[in-house]
Design a protein around this motif. Structure first.
Motif, PDB file in Angstrom:
ATOM      1  N   LEU A  10       0.850  -1.195   0.000  1.00 19.62           N
ATOM      2  CA  LEU A  10       0.000   0.000   0.000  1.00 19.62           C
ATOM      3  C   LEU A  10       0.887   1.246   0.000  1.00 19.62           C
ATOM      4  O   LEU A  10       2.095   1.166   0.252  1.00 19.62           O
ATOM      5  N   ASP A  11       0.278   2.370  -0.287  1.00 23.85           N
ATOM      6  CA  ASP A  11       0.998   3.645  -0.314  1.00 23.85           C
ATOM      7  C   ASP A  11       1.029   4.212   1.098  1.00 23.85           C
ATOM      8  O   ASP A  11       0.057   4.788   1.590  1.00 23.85           O
ATOM      9  N   VAL A  12       2.168   4.050   1.769  1.00 26.12           N
ATOM     10  CA  VAL A  12       2.248   4.452   3.171  1.00 26.12           C
ATOM     11  C   VAL A  12       2.175   5.972   3.320  1.00 26.12           C
ATOM     12  O   VAL A  12       1.685   6.483   4.337  1.00 26.12           O
ATOM     13  N   GLU A  13       2.620   6.724   2.323  1.00 26.66           N
ATOM     14  CA  GLU A  13       2.538   8.187   2.414  1.00 26.66           C
ATOM     15  C   GLU A  13       1.102   8.676   2.275  1.00 26.66           C
ATOM     16  O   GLU A  13       0.761   9.756   2.781  1.00 26.66           O
ATOM     17  N   ALA A  14       0.249   7.900   1.602  1.00 30.21           N
ATOM     18  CA  ALA A  14      -1.159   8.276   1.520  1.00 30.21           C
ATOM     19  C   ALA A  14      -1.821   8.138   2.886  1.00 30.21           C
ATOM     20  O   ALA A  14      -2.716   8.922   3.233  1.00 30.21           O
ATOM     21  N   LEU A  15      -1.371   7.151   3.664  1.00 31.64           N
ATOM     22  CA  LEU A  15      -1.903   6.970   5.012  1.00 31.64           C
ATOM     23  C   LEU A  15      -1.306   7.968   5.995  1.00 31.64           C
ATOM     24  O   LEU A  15      -2.004   8.493   6.866  1.00 31.64           O
ATOM     25  N   TRP A 223      -2.463   2.161  13.969  1.00 32.64           N
ATOM     26  CA  TRP A 223      -2.930   1.640  12.674  1.00 32.64           C
ATOM     27  C   TRP A 223      -2.601   0.149  12.541  1.00 32.64           C
ATOM     28  O   TRP A 223      -3.453  -0.638  12.128  1.00 32.64           O
ATOM     29  N   GLU A 224      -1.407  -0.247  12.929  1.00 31.57           N
ATOM     30  CA  GLU A 224      -1.027  -1.655  12.851  1.00 31.57           C
ATOM     31  C   GLU A 224      -1.870  -2.514  13.788  1.00 31.57           C
ATOM     32  O   GLU A 224      -2.282  -3.626  13.424  1.00 31.57           O
ATOM     33  N   GLU A 225      -2.126  -2.016  14.992  1.00 30.88           N
ATOM     34  CA  GLU A 225      -2.954  -2.762  15.931  1.00 30.88           C
ATOM     35  C   GLU A 225      -4.365  -2.960  15.390  1.00 30.88           C
ATOM     36  O   GLU A 225      -4.945  -4.045  15.526  1.00 30.88           O
ATOM     37  N   ALA A 226      -4.899  -1.929  14.758  1.00 31.99           N
ATOM     38  CA  ALA A 226      -6.243  -2.043  14.188  1.00 31.99           C
ATOM     39  C   ALA A 226      -6.264  -3.075  13.061  1.00 31.99           C
ATOM     40  O   ALA A 226      -7.210  -3.870  12.945  1.00 31.99           O
ATOM     41  N   LEU A 227      -5.221  -3.088  12.217  1.00 33.76           N
ATOM     42  CA  LEU A 227      -5.153  -4.075  11.139  1.00 33.76           C
ATOM     43  C   LEU A 227      -5.075  -5.492  11.699  1.00 33.76           C
ATOM     44  O   LEU A 227      -5.713  -6.421  11.178  1.00 33.76           O
ATOM     45  N   GLU A 228      -4.306  -5.674  12.750  1.00 34.91           N
ATOM     46  CA  GLU A 228      -4.174  -6.999  13.346  1.00 34.91           C
ATOM     47  C   GLU A 228      -5.501  -7.465  13.925  1.00 34.91           C
ATOM     48  O   GLU A 228      -5.876  -8.640  13.804  1.00 34.91           O
ATOM     49  N   GLU A 229      -6.229  -6.562  14.576  1.00 26.26           N
ATOM     50  CA  GLU A 229      -7.521  -6.919  15.141  1.00 26.26           C
ATOM     51  C   GLU A 229      -8.508  -7.307  14.036  1.00 26.26           C
ATOM     52  O   GLU A 229      -9.261  -8.274  14.173  1.00 26.26           O
ATOM     53  N   GLU A 230      -8.479  -6.573  12.929  1.00 27.73           N
ATOM     54  CA  GLU A 230      -9.366  -6.898  11.807  1.00 27.73           C
ATOM     55  C   GLU A 230      -9.014  -8.267  11.225  1.00 27.73           C
ATOM     56  O   GLU A 230      -9.894  -9.065  10.900  1.00 27.73           O
ATOM     57  N   ALA A 231      -7.707  -8.537  11.096  1.00 24.54           N
ATOM     58  CA  ALA A 231      -7.278  -9.826  10.544  1.00 24.54           C
ATOM     59  C   ALA A 231      -7.683 -10.972  11.462  1.00 24.54           C
ATOM     60  O   ALA A 231      -8.129 -12.028  10.992  1.00 24.54           O
ATOM     61  N   HIS A 262      -5.339 -19.305   3.886  1.00 26.16           N
ATOM     62  CA  HIS A 262      -6.236 -18.229   4.289  1.00 26.16           C
ATOM     63  C   HIS A 262      -5.567 -17.276   5.269  1.00 26.16           C
ATOM     64  O   HIS A 262      -5.952 -16.111   5.374  1.00 26.16           O
ATOM     65  N   GLU A 263      -4.593 -17.784   6.029  1.00 25.91           N
ATOM     66  CA  GLU A 263      -3.942 -16.931   7.017  1.00 25.91           C
ATOM     67  C   GLU A 263      -2.931 -16.020   6.323  1.00 25.91           C
ATOM     68  O   GLU A 263      -1.951 -16.484   5.736  1.00 25.91           O
ATOM     69  N   THR A 264      -3.181 -14.753   6.308  1.00 30.86           N
ATOM     70  CA  THR A 264      -2.252 -13.787   5.719  1.00 30.86           C
ATOM     71  C   THR A 264      -2.024 -12.669   6.720  1.00 30.86           C
ATOM     72  O   THR A 264      -2.972 -12.169   7.336  1.00 30.86           O
ATOM     73  N   GLU A 265      -0.772 -12.291   6.878  1.00 31.79           N
ATOM     74  CA  GLU A 265      -0.448 -11.218   7.799  1.00 31.79           C
ATOM     75  C   GLU A 265      -0.742  -9.868   7.146  1.00 31.79           C
ATOM     76  O   GLU A 265      -0.427  -9.659   5.971  1.00 31.79           O
ATOM     77  N   PRO A 266      -1.338  -8.951   7.883  1.00 30.64           N
ATOM     78  CA  PRO A 266      -1.551  -7.611   7.324  1.00 30.64           C
ATOM     79  C   PRO A 266      -0.213  -6.910   7.145  1.00 30.64           C
ATOM     80  O   PRO A 266       0.773  -7.255   7.810  1.00 30.64           O
ATOM     81  N   PRO A 267      -0.110  -5.955   6.236  1.00 28.91           N
ATOM     82  CA  PRO A 267       1.165  -5.254   6.028  1.00 28.91           C
ATOM     83  C   PRO A 267       1.596  -4.524   7.295  1.00 28.91           C
ATOM     84  O   PRO A 267       0.779  -3.979   8.034  1.00 28.91           O
ATOM     85  N   ALA A 268       2.899  -4.536   7.550  1.00 31.36           N
ATOM     86  CA  ALA A 268       3.460  -3.876   8.723  1.00 31.36           C
ATOM     87  C   ALA A 268       4.484  -2.847   8.278  1.00 31.36           C
ATOM     88  O   ALA A 268       5.211  -3.058   7.305  1.00 31.36           O
ATOM     89  N   TYR A 269       4.539  -1.741   9.007  1.00 32.20           N
ATOM     90  CA  TYR A 269       5.475  -0.671   8.646  1.00 32.20           C
ATOM     91  C   TYR A 269       6.902  -1.185   8.630  1.00 32.20           C
ATOM     92  O   TYR A 269       7.648  -0.957   7.673  1.00 32.20           O
ATOM     93  N   GLN A 270       7.309  -1.913   9.672  1.00 29.67           N
ATOM     94  CA  GLN A 270       8.686  -2.371   9.778  1.00 29.67           C
ATOM     95  C   GLN A 270       9.054  -3.359   8.677  1.00 29.67           C
ATOM     96  O   GLN A 270      10.108  -3.266   8.069  1.00 29.67           O
ATOM     97  N   TYR A 271       8.176  -4.325   8.400  1.00 25.65           N
ATOM     98  CA  TYR A 271       8.538  -5.448   7.552  1.00 25.65           C
ATOM     99  C   TYR A 271       8.107  -5.318   6.105  1.00 25.65           C
ATOM    100  O   TYR A 271       8.605  -6.060   5.243  1.00 25.65           O
ATOM    101  N   ASP A 272       7.200  -4.393   5.808  1.00 21.19           N
ATOM    102  CA  ASP A 272       6.698  -4.295   4.439  1.00 21.19           C
ATOM    103  C   ASP A 272       6.794  -2.906   3.813  1.00 21.19           C
ATOM    104  O   ASP A 272       6.762  -2.802   2.582  1.00 21.19           O
TER     105      ASP A 272
END
Length: 368
Positions: A10-15, A223-231, A262-272
């Motif tokens: 994703l475009d991290v600067e857009a976020l 933002w990362e915590e929210a993505l993890e909760e959604e996943a 089916h298990e996919t990790e959401p994008p993370a700032y550090q790793y992606d």
């Protein structure tokens, strides 16, 4: 073959538009097995070294008379690579296993003292013409050469590495030695690099999260915590649906869902989204193992900048988002995240820093 980093998930600067002010570049070196020459940028290849200049040696006191022969290490790797390419399911034959056992033996060097000059291993050389983010060397030098001692017995703890970086003007070298010095044995096979050619690629990068302004770091964390909760919620709902469809209850449907990926990790700032893995020049250092540590020049106190990252892996085990497209297209048996066979540190990453005020000042490094 070139190497092309896929677009970020994703475009991290857009976020987080504030990140634009912190944007930088780094050059992924993309080392891959090959036959480099002295005029090439390389990892584990021959170095452009003057025939009349003494080769770097380690004289720090440590045991250096027992270990594996470099030639045995290279041969064992070739045997293994051939075996797995021939038969990914079975691997080496019994004969190959016996050979690997023999090649894995340690040897003793008679009559060597703990302070005898020990030839260091030439790890890499980088020409500025090939690497956009490699800074200028002192006094117009255009070639950076990296050496290390193949034993982990240095410093106050007795377990530190010994590293040496040298700059030179490539046009001043007329003749190189036919056979550069090598230690008879090495203490650690991870210090013996396989010859690799480079495929430099400049990519966008952002600082380690812990070095961003606190408010911005906090927003990224939220933002990362929210993505993890959604996943997690999506996975729980999917498991529930699969259990309902499976007449056997919590069994075949649950396993099938996991096998289907089916298990996919959401994008993370550090790793992606911020700092790419692998060998690279310039950009920002990762501090994923320790808290960020001030790296100031010991000669003039200027904050130092990342010069080079030496890494054991070209892409992360948990996320393959940085795997170049050309590697994704290779058959699995020909795809390797560790083409250099170099392993450093606990998690396999060495950051080397240089003084921007004077590149001739001593380098510093941090293992992550």
């Amino acid at each position: 073959m070139t190497r092309t980093t896929p677009p970020r998930p994703l475009d991290v600067e857009a976020l987080f538009p504030e990140l634009a002010a912190h944007r930088g570049t780094t050059t992924r070196l993309h080392p891959r097995p090959g036959s480099p020459g002295v005029s090439d940028s390389s990892v584990g290849g021959p170095l452009l070294w003057p025939v009349d200049e003494p080769w770097p040696v380690c004289t720090e006191p440590h045991r250096r008379g027992r270990g594996r022969r470099p030639a045995d290490i290279h041969r064992a790797r070739r045997v293994l690579a051939t075996a797995w390419a021939r038969d990914p399911a079975s691997g080496p034959t019994e004969e190959e296993r016996r050979l690997l056992t023999e090649l894995g033996r340690e040897h003793r060097v008679a009559g060597i003292e703990d302070t005898d000059p020990l030839p260091m291993i030439g790890v890499a050389q980088l020409y500025r013409r090939d690497v956009p983010d490699l800074p200028a060397g002192p006094d117009g030098c255009d070639l950076l050469q990296v050496f290390w001692c193949p034993f982990d017995r240095h410093g106050r703890t007795g377990y530190g590495m010994s590293l040496r970086l040298l700059w030179r003007r490539s046009w001043e070298v007329d003749e190189v030695p036919a056979t550069p010095p090598l230690p008879e044995v090495v203490g650690y096979e991870g210090y013996v690099a396989e010859p690799c050619v480079l495929h430099p690629e400049q990519v966008v990068t952002y600082p380690f999260a812990g070095l961003l302004p606190e408010e911005l770091e906090a927003r990224i964390d939220a933002w990362e915590e929210a993505l993890e909760e959604e996943a997690e919620a999506a996975e729980a709902e999917m498991d529930y649906d699969e259990e309902g469809e499976d007449s056997g209850g919590h069994g075949a449907g649950h396993d099938a869902g996991h096998e289907a990926g089916h298990e996919t990790e959401p994008p993370a700032y550090q790793y992606d989204l911020s700092i790419p893995p692998g060998w690279r020049a310039g950009g920002f250092a990762s501090w994923h193992l320790t808290d960020p540590s001030p790296m100031n020049c010991l000669a003039c106190a200027t904050p130092m900048e990342l010069l080079l990252t030496i890494s054991s892996s070209e892409w992360d085990g948990g996320s393959h988002s940085w795997m170049p497209q050309e590697d994704r297209d290779l058959p699995g048996r020909l795809r390797s995240a560790a083409p250099t066979k170099v392993t450093v540190g606990r998690w396999g990453l060495l950051n080397i820093f240089a003084c921007p005020a004077d590149p001739g000042h001593p380098h510093r490094w941090s293992i992550q």
